[in-house]
Scaffold this motif. Structure first.
Motif, mmCIF file in Angstrom:
data_model
loop_
_atom_site.group_PDB
_atom_site.id
_atom_site.type_symbol
_atom_site.label_atom_id
_atom_site.label_comp_id
_atom_site.label_asym_id
_atom_site.label_seq_id
_atom_site.Cartn_x
_atom_site.Cartn_y
_atom_site.Cartn_z
ATOM 1 N N ARG A 58 0.811 -1.227 0.000
ATOM 2 C CA ARG A 58 0.000 0.000 0.000
ATOM 3 C C ARG A 58 0.842 1.274 0.000
ATOM 4 N N GLN A 59 1.887 1.291 0.805
ATOM 5 C CA GLN A 59 2.712 2.491 0.880
ATOM 6 C C GLN A 59 3.410 2.755 -0.450
ATOM 7 N N THR A 60 3.920 1.704 -1.091
ATOM 8 C CA THR A 60 4.569 1.862 -2.390
ATOM 9 C C THR A 60 3.553 2.248 -3.455
ATOM 10 N N ASP A 61 2.367 1.696 -3.359
ATOM 11 C CA ASP A 61 1.276 2.029 -4.274
ATOM 12 C C ASP A 61 0.996 3.523 -4.232
ATOM 13 N N LEU A 62 0.897 4.060 -3.031
ATOM 14 C CA LEU A 62 0.654 5.494 -2.856
ATOM 15 C C LEU A 62 1.808 6.305 -3.428
ATOM 16 N N ALA A 63 3.044 5.912 -3.109
ATOM 17 C CA ALA A 63 4.212 6.631 -3.603
ATOM 18 C C ALA A 63 4.282 6.579 -5.131
ATOM 19 N N ASP A 64 3.951 5.424 -5.701
ATOM 20 C CA ASP A 64 3.960 5.290 -7.162
ATOM 21 C C ASP A 64 2.977 6.261 -7.799
ATOM 22 N N TYR A 65 1.801 6.382 -7.214
ATOM 23 C CA TYR A 65 0.789 7.264 -7.793
ATOM 24 C C TYR A 65 1.196 8.732 -7.682
ATOM 25 N N ILE A 66 1.735 9.116 -6.541
ATOM 26 C CA ILE A 66 2.166 10.511 -6.382
ATOM 27 C C ILE A 66 3.266 10.825 -7.385
ATOM 28 N N SER A 67 4.209 9.908 -7.542
ATOM 29 C CA SER A 67 5.282 10.099 -8.517
ATOM 30 C C SER A 67 4.713 10.167 -9.932
ATOM 31 N N PHE A 68 3.787 9.267 -10.243
ATOM 32 C CA PHE A 68 3.175 9.236 -11.571
ATOM 33 C C PHE A 68 2.435 10.539 -11.860
ATOM 34 N N LEU A 69 1.642 11.009 -10.913
ATOM 35 C CA LEU A 69 0.851 12.214 -11.115
ATOM 36 C C LEU A 69 1.708 13.465 -11.256
ATOM 37 N N THR A 70 2.798 13.529 -10.527
ATOM 38 C CA THR A 70 3.580 14.768 -10.470
ATOM 39 C C THR A 70 4.818 14.778 -11.365
ATOM 40 N N LYS A 71 5.157 13.636 -11.956
ATOM 41 C CA LYS A 71 6.376 13.587 -12.765
ATOM 42 C C LYS A 71 6.134 13.098 -14.196
ATOM 43 N N THR A 72 4.869 13.004 -14.581
ATOM 44 C CA THR A 72 4.509 12.533 -15.913
ATOM 45 C C THR A 72 3.995 13.697 -16.741
ATOM 46 N N GLU A 73 4.461 13.807 -17.983
ATOM 47 C CA GLU A 73 4.029 14.893 -18.850
ATOM 48 C C GLU A 73 2.530 14.780 -19.133
ATOM 49 N N LYS A 74 1.913 15.930 -19.407
ATOM 50 C CA LYS A 74 0.455 15.986 -19.566
ATOM 51 C C LYS A 74 -0.040 15.020 -20.648
ATOM 52 N N ALA A 75 0.643 14.972 -21.791
ATOM 53 C CA ALA A 75 0.189 14.096 -22.878
ATOM 54 C C ALA A 75 0.160 12.638 -22.427
ATOM 55 N N PRO A 83 3.516 20.880 -19.309
ATOM 56 C CA PRO A 83 2.847 21.000 -18.006
ATOM 57 C C PRO A 83 1.328 20.887 -18.125
ATOM 58 N N VAL A 84 0.711 20.530 -17.016
ATOM 59 C CA VAL A 84 -0.754 20.546 -16.969
ATOM 60 C C VAL A 84 -1.224 21.968 -16.721
ATOM 61 N N GLU A 85 -2.475 22.237 -17.063
ATOM 62 C CA GLU A 85 -3.045 23.549 -16.772
ATOM 63 C C GLU A 85 -3.496 23.596 -15.321
ATOM 64 N N GLU A 86 -3.688 24.808 -14.808
ATOM 65 C CA GLU A 86 -4.156 24.965 -13.434
ATOM 66 C C GLU A 86 -5.517 24.289 -13.277
ATOM 67 N N GLY A 87 -5.676 23.532 -12.218
ATOM 68 C CA GLY A 87 -6.926 22.848 -11.944
ATOM 69 C C GLY A 87 -7.068 21.506 -12.640
ATOM 70 N N TYR A 88 -6.005 21.047 -13.300
ATOM 71 C CA TYR A 88 -6.071 19.790 -14.051
ATOM 72 C C TYR A 88 -6.477 18.625 -13.155
ATOM 73 N N PHE A 89 -5.784 18.460 -12.049
ATOM 74 C CA PHE A 89 -6.044 17.298 -11.182
ATOM 75 C C PHE A 89 -7.374 17.424 -10.457
ATOM 76 N N ALA A 90 -7.696 18.624 -9.988
ATOM 77 C CA ALA A 90 -8.967 18.827 -9.282
ATOM 78 C C ALA A 90 -10.160 18.566 -10.193
ATOM 79 N N ASN A 91 -9.974 18.745 -11.492
ATOM 80 C CA ASN A 91 -11.074 18.599 -12.436
ATOM 81 C C ASN A 91 -11.155 17.211 -13.086
ATOM 82 N N LEU A 92 -10.289 16.297 -12.674
ATOM 83 C CA LEU A 92 -10.379 14.949 -13.210
ATOM 84 C C LEU A 92 -11.719 14.321 -12.824
ATOM 85 N N LYS A 93 -12.342 13.645 -13.777
ATOM 86 C CA LYS A 93 -13.640 13.024 -13.533
ATOM 87 C C LYS A 93 -13.593 11.569 -13.995
ATOM 88 N N TYR A 94 -14.249 10.704 -13.237
ATOM 89 C CA TYR A 94 -14.370 9.311 -13.631
ATOM 90 C C TYR A 94 -15.842 8.942 -13.721
#
Length: 322
Positions: free
Chosen positions: A249-266, A309-320
């Motif tokens: 679980r801890q690595t899962d969380l770290a992987d996601y934070i890294s993925f979200l913050t270090k991956t190009e928008k495309a 880079p992502v635009e401002e509000g990119y993550f807050a506006n993600l919808k599933y």
């Protein structure tokens, strides 16, 4: 850190009560170590300013017992070789990696309460009281409010940008784990979306006989399969970057934070389109990261991916949507 502040206030009060002639030398900072402000543009000035802003010490010239503990309250006695004066300039890069890298987009007070007060720098380090080639430390050792980082010598002088980025990732994961473990609230909604066994416990593996081929050949079968199931990657081993094991679980969380913050928008857009489970888990996690861990995900991704880079509000506006 609060205990240190209380102690210092008590010392100042007692000193003032004993004498009205006490003058504080403005050239000295870091009351625990008497850091010298240094010449303009010097490494010492950078260390001084880092202490002023963050309340954190970078220490390269210290007594042998400074981070050693061997008494009734504990044992932490490590073999090391000190940093040479000529290697002090390497400290600039470390400060850039930590303060200018992994702290970007994080609440400053939260970071201060989670990261180490003291960072001891040295050339070589062993996780033993005597030199042992099998216990040489490559990255860091933790001990309470301090961290000891080796490599400040010939090894670090030969670092490539790739080496520095690898070290940055390790410190980033360390900070994330400290933030996460120090939080009273856990990302339960995110963890609830992990693969489950019939008894409701977390599944531990996705075996290779059910791996799926990526139809466009962008990813390996392992990566494609794990992302279809909502994981950034499988748990690597000492001999393979891809395995059948699911990360904890801890690595899962770290992987996601890294993925979200270090991956190009495309690349983020592509993953969220191709792997609905990745989007679902990201949508579940983002509010926790923003509210509980006070992460500015947009700023963190923008700093790490200036070319896309992502635009401002990119993550807050993600919808599933199902």
């Amino acid at each position: 850190m609060k205990k240190i502040a209380i102690y210092l206030m008590a010392v100042m009060f007692l000193g003032a009560a004993c004498s009205e002639d006490i003058e504080v030398n403005p050239e000295l900072a870091g009351p625990l170590y008497g850091l010298v402000k240094g010449e303009p543009g010097s490494v010492d000035e950078l260390i001084y300013e880092t202490w002023e802003e963050w309340g954190m010490y970078y220490l390269y010239d210290y007594e042998y017992y400074a981070f050693q503990v061997s008494n009734w309250s504990g044992h932490f006695e490590k073999w090391y070789t000190p940093m040479q004066q000529e290697d002090r300039e390497l400290i600039r890069k470390l400060v850039d990696v930590v303060q200018g890298g992994i702290f970007v987009g994080l609440d400053k007070e939260l970071v201060k309460g989670s990261w180490f007060v003291r960072t001891f720098l040295c050339d070589s380090l062993c996780d033993a009281s005597e030199y042992d080639p099998d216990k040489v430390v490559e990255d860091y050792l933790e001990n309470g409010d301090c961290i000891v980082i080796p490599g400040f010598g010939e090894r670090m002088r030969g670092y490539t940008e790739e080496d520095w980025n690898a070290l940055k990732d390790k410190f980033s994961n360390l900070l994330i784990s400290r933030l996460y473990l120090g939080a009273e609230e856990q990302p339960d909604e995110f963890f609830d979306l992990r693969l489950k066994k019939s008894n409701g416990s977390d599944e531990t593996a996705i075996y290779a006989d059910v791996w799926v081929e990526d139809p466009v050949k962008k990813y390996s079968k392992g990566v494609y399969t794990f992302r279809l199931n909502g994981y950034v990657r499988s748990e690597p081993s000492s001999w393979s970057a891809e395995t059948v094991r699911i990360v904890d679980r801890q690595t899962d969380l770290a992987d996601y934070i890294s993925f979200l913050t270090k991956t190009e928008k495309a690349e983020l857009d592509y993953n969220f389109r191709i792997f609905p489970k990745m989007l679902q888990r990201a949508v579940a996690l983002v509010p926790y990261l923003m509210r509980v861990l006070s992460m500015n995900l947009d700023a963190m991704q923008q700093a790490n991916c200036p070319d896309d880079p992502v635009e401002e509000g990119y993550f807050a506006n993600l919808k599933y949507e199902e």
